[in-house]
Enzyme design. Structure first.
Site, PDB file in Angstrom:
ATOM      1  N   SER A  52       0.749  -1.150  -0.199  1.00 22.25           N
ATOM      2  CA  SER A  52       0.206   0.179  -0.219  1.00 22.25           C
ATOM      3  C   SER A  52       0.998   1.189   0.036  1.00 22.25           C
ATOM      4  CB  SER A  52      -0.960  -0.010   1.176  1.00 22.25           C
ATOM      5  OG  SER A  52      -2.081  -0.798   0.844  1.00 22.25           O
ATOM      6  N   LYS A  55      -0.119   3.623  -2.683  1.00 20.65           N
ATOM      7  CA  LYS A  55      -1.263   4.743  -2.531  1.00 20.65           C
ATOM      8  C   LYS A  55      -0.778   6.131  -2.393  1.00 20.65           C
ATOM      9  CE  LYS A  55      -4.607   1.801  -0.352  1.00 20.65           C
ATOM     10  NZ  LYS A  55      -4.202   0.249   0.089  1.00 20.65           N
ATOM     11  N   SER A 109      -5.781   3.354   4.441  1.00 21.98           N
ATOM     12  CA  SER A 109      -5.439   2.493   3.426  1.00 21.98           C
ATOM     13  C   SER A 109      -6.309   1.389   2.902  1.00 21.98           C
ATOM     14  CB  SER A 109      -4.145   1.408   4.138  1.00 21.98           C
ATOM     15  OG  SER A 109      -3.208   1.230   3.096  1.00 21.98           O
ATOM     16  N   LYS A 214       2.830   6.693   5.494  1.00 22.48           N
ATOM     17  CA  LYS A 214       2.255   5.360   4.782  1.00 22.48           C
ATOM     18  C   LYS A 214       2.697   4.106   5.278  1.00 22.48           C
ATOM     19  CE  LYS A 214      -1.292   4.066   2.367  1.00 22.48           C
ATOM     20  NZ  LYS A 214      -1.037   3.062   3.400  1.00 22.48           N
TER      21      LYS A 214
END
Length: 291
Positions: A52, A55, A109, A214
């Site tokens: 992820s 993203k 997420s 993140k």
């Protein structure tokens, strides 16, 4: 001759640094933001799945397109993860503003949220992929491949070296800095107020000054983290790839923070009550496949 001496000294420094900073992640890169100086490095040019962390790229491309953040996006069955069958607290049929969808994709997420951002991109998924490829070229990410917006695919790959560049680029977007450092948010889902939390428990934790964050997780990628933070007045960016457990990822981050701060830094331990630990376990089970 001088170059050889410098190379030997740098190698010695790196070896000494790793002796002082135990790291469980497979790939690690820590850079001082002001100078670009590499503080720690481990397998930084090994190309691996990034889960992820993808993203951040999805968010940049969406923001570059200057789309209406107030426009409602309907979560579609096409947004449901059929690859990993990850869970989501965003139901099919929910109509959510693009701004809130971006919040869910980055902070929590959520995979359906990220998928819907690509699906509703100008030109659809094909247009999104084209924009991503252009962004990768613009940023000079020579070891990065991104095939879809969520990070669920193991074909989304990069290196710690490229991801430091991506973090620097993402940090230039005020929206990304704000969203990824929110500890929680309440989103209207079909008329019901639902609370969502940041997947990085270091955000908002005592002693941590996080400027961008993140997390990522898939079985192929392991536990991953991109984070920009301040320690003892120094701004730094860290990339951790393929830690075997969330605890290892957190421990690596804590060890790096102390290393950046220097010898005067006092160790800080994240504490949680029994109740909050139980809550964290439940939340982890819900989001484990979404990170």
């Amino acid at each position: 001759m001088l170059k050889k001496i410098v190379a030997v000294l740098l190698t010695s420094f790196t070896a000494a640094a790793f002796a002082a900073v135990p790291l469980g992640s497979q790939s690690v890169l820590v850079v001082e933001d002001a100078t670009g100086k590499v503080l720690l490095e481990k397998n930084a040019n090994t190309q691996v799945p990034i889960a992820s962390l993808t993203k951040l790229m999805t968010a940049m491309v969406v923001l570059d397109a200057k789309l209406d953040m107030n426009e409602k996006i309907a979560i579609d069955r096409a947004d449901v993860d059929m690859l990993k069958h990850s869970t989501s607290r965003v139901p099919v049929g929910a109509e959510i503003s693009r701004g809130d969808v971006l919040q869910l994709a980055l902070m929590s997420s959520d995979n359906r949220a990220a998928a819907s951002l690509a699906r509703t991109f100008p030109g659809g998924l094909a247009g999104f992929k084209l924009a991503v490829r252009q962004k990768i070229r613009t940023l000079g990410l020579t070891q990065t491949v991104i095939e879809e917006p969520t990070g669920l695919s193991p074909q989304n790959m990069s290196t710690a070296t490229d991801l430091v560049k991506m973090a620097a680029a993402a940090g230039s977007y005020p929206e990304i800095r704000r969203i990824t450092t929110d500890t929680k948010d309440i989103i209207d889902i079909k008329g019901r107020k639902v609370e969502y939390h940041n997947t990085n428990r270091l955000v908002g934790a005592k002693g941590w000054d996080v400027g961008l964050s993140k997390t990522g997780y898939t079985e192929e990628a392991g536990r991953c983290l991109i984070m920009r933070f301040k320690s003892a007045g120094k701004d730094a960016t860290l990339v951790l790839l393929n830690a075997k457990a969330n605890s290892a990822r957190l421990m690596d981050a804590a060890n790096i923070r102390r290393f950046v701060a220097g010898p005067n830094e006092k160790p800080k331990v994240l504490k949680a009550s029994v109740k909050s630990k139980k809550k964290a376990v439940k939340q982890a089970k819900r989001t484990r496949r979404a990170m």
